[in-house]
Write an enzyme that holds these catalytic residues in place. Sequence first.
Site, PDB file in Angstrom:
ATOM      1  N   ARG A 142       0.855  -1.184   0.000  1.00  0.00           N
ATOM      2  CA  ARG A 142       0.000   0.000   0.000  1.00  0.00           C
ATOM      3  C   ARG A 142       0.895   1.240   0.000  1.00  0.00           C
ATOM      4  O   ARG A 142       1.480   1.592   1.025  1.00  0.00           O
ATOM      5  CB  ARG A 142      -0.895   0.009   1.235  1.00  0.00           C
ATOM      6  CG  ARG A 142      -1.844   1.204   1.322  1.00  0.00           C
ATOM      7  CD  ARG A 142      -2.496   1.248   2.696  1.00  0.00           C
ATOM      8  NE  ARG A 142      -3.567   2.233   2.782  1.00  0.00           N
ATOM      9  CZ  ARG A 142      -4.185   2.575   3.916  1.00  0.00           C
ATOM     10  NH1 ARG A 142      -3.826   1.994   5.047  1.00  0.00           N
ATOM     11  NH2 ARG A 142      -5.153   3.449   3.921  1.00  0.00           N
ATOM     12  N   ASP A 431      -4.026   3.529  13.958  1.00  0.00           N
ATOM     13  CA  ASP A 431      -3.054   4.060  13.020  1.00  0.00           C
ATOM     14  C   ASP A 431      -3.458   5.492  12.719  1.00  0.00           C
ATOM     15  O   ASP A 431      -4.346   6.047  13.379  1.00  0.00           O
ATOM     16  CB  ASP A 431      -2.941   3.190  11.766  1.00  0.00           C
ATOM     17  CG  ASP A 431      -4.261   3.127  10.976  1.00  0.00           C
ATOM     18  OD1 ASP A 431      -5.161   3.960  11.221  1.00  0.00           O
ATOM     19  OD2 ASP A 431      -4.383   2.235  10.123  1.00  0.00           O
TER      20      ASP A 431
END
Length: 533
Positions: A142, A431
Amino acid sequence: MDTYPAALLDEALSQRLVELERTLRPRRRELLADRKEQSRAVRAGVELTQEPASAALRADLGWQVDPPPADLTRRLVELATPPTAEHAKGALASGADVWVADLEDMLVPTPHHLLAGQRVIAQVAATRTGDPEPGVPTLMVRPRGLHLDEAHLEVDGQPASASVVDTFTFLAGCATVLLEAGTGPYLYLPKLETAAEALWWDDLVTRCETALGLPPGCVRVSVLVETVQAAYQLDEILHALRHRVTGLAAGRWDYIFSHLRTYGTRPDHVLPDRDAFTMNTRFLRTYSDLIVRACHRRGVQAIGGPIALAAGGPFDDSVAMTHARVHRDKAREAKQGFHGAWVLHPALVPVARAPFEERDRLAATAREVAGGPGTDPGEGTVDAQALRDVSTIPGGATLTGVRTAMRSSLTYLTGWLAGEGTATLAGHVEDFGTVELARMQLWQWLSHGQRLAEGPTMSELLLDRMLEDEVALLRRRGAREDLLGHAVDLLRGSVVAEEPPAFLSQQAYAVLLRVDAARAEGEASDAGSSDAA
């Protein structure tokens, strides 16, 4: 000192990267300007709609995306972690079908961390064989999103696009190795808003293939559906990427953040505490149904979103409760028609896998597609009213919710500036995406003067008093004073702003650059003193 990406690229590759950045930069600027213009229009009262010009494309059921490669045909469980040596070791032993090495929300973008992350990815790439056997994780990467810069590579005096740098560097280091082993280079594209952005990514990948001498079309992608805007253009996005795309994934927390970022100025869109609503809430159920239907219509894998729970707590009953919640969440997604789902912790891989395996076992026995109405291919029409409907969400904003949002944001930001990309807080894996959601909720409650369930009204005075309490708590827990100060400034500034920043990560990156430069200067000074001694 090693820098990113220069330490991974020879002179010829570095020049190709610079040329790629120059070519793609003008269109990227246009796309980011389009985002701002659309945001201003929605704040002025314009509603998001499907594009009339692409109605024929949506109605045409004759087109499908290209079939996936063998090692992306089984994706019951995908594990996303930062690309560190420790996390990679756990991911490869987890039994997941896919390991998503996250360079965006889970990794602190210093040159040291990015360089180490790409090297870990390269080491893992050298072990992949394209084997579709269950429990052998396929590598996916990613890269950072379209909106993010890479300040350590300047082109013509301006920072390069982080998307361009991450993508080119990964492909330069790993694509040939992966292809020769019988697998391929696979990407997860984050934060897309439109089909035009999907075309930009396709152009980026195509130009990388040409610059690196790779076979055309060898790079395959999946798309994280993390924005409200993308929900209106799923067919168009799939069509733009039809020769590359293998999956759409529901990025639930980033999607809720996008909803707040899009509609946060509207008083009828004030959301309650984060834990007060579930994926069965109407606006979230509509969003996830759209993903499932689009995937079933076009031959794409539908991947459910990660539940932000840690593997368990300090007691046996806490572990059992966490596993039960994860199982329920994934059983709902399996019934809804998702092919698989994300998790954020290796211990949750078998828990998440069980409902999908059971669904597939029953489907094979019955010789029919399992699932409820969500598996009906349906039409490509978006129910815009349902996609915006938050009126039935139970509960409201609370002092506990305010405190939790503050504490998690300050704790995470302080750790992030120190180099920690993920944190387990109050039983949740956090996150940067969850921090974006938390600070937008605080902004929304303050902006609308929300009356909290316990009685007080959210105000700047209340915000500052509660911030003082949280700062004192974190000091007692040993937080670094300088980093805590930066975290407070970042959080408070984004909450009291008349117009909140689109992405706090951009402002945090500017602070990180200063902190990292000071850290490097201190290390160099210490080394010089040691040499002199």
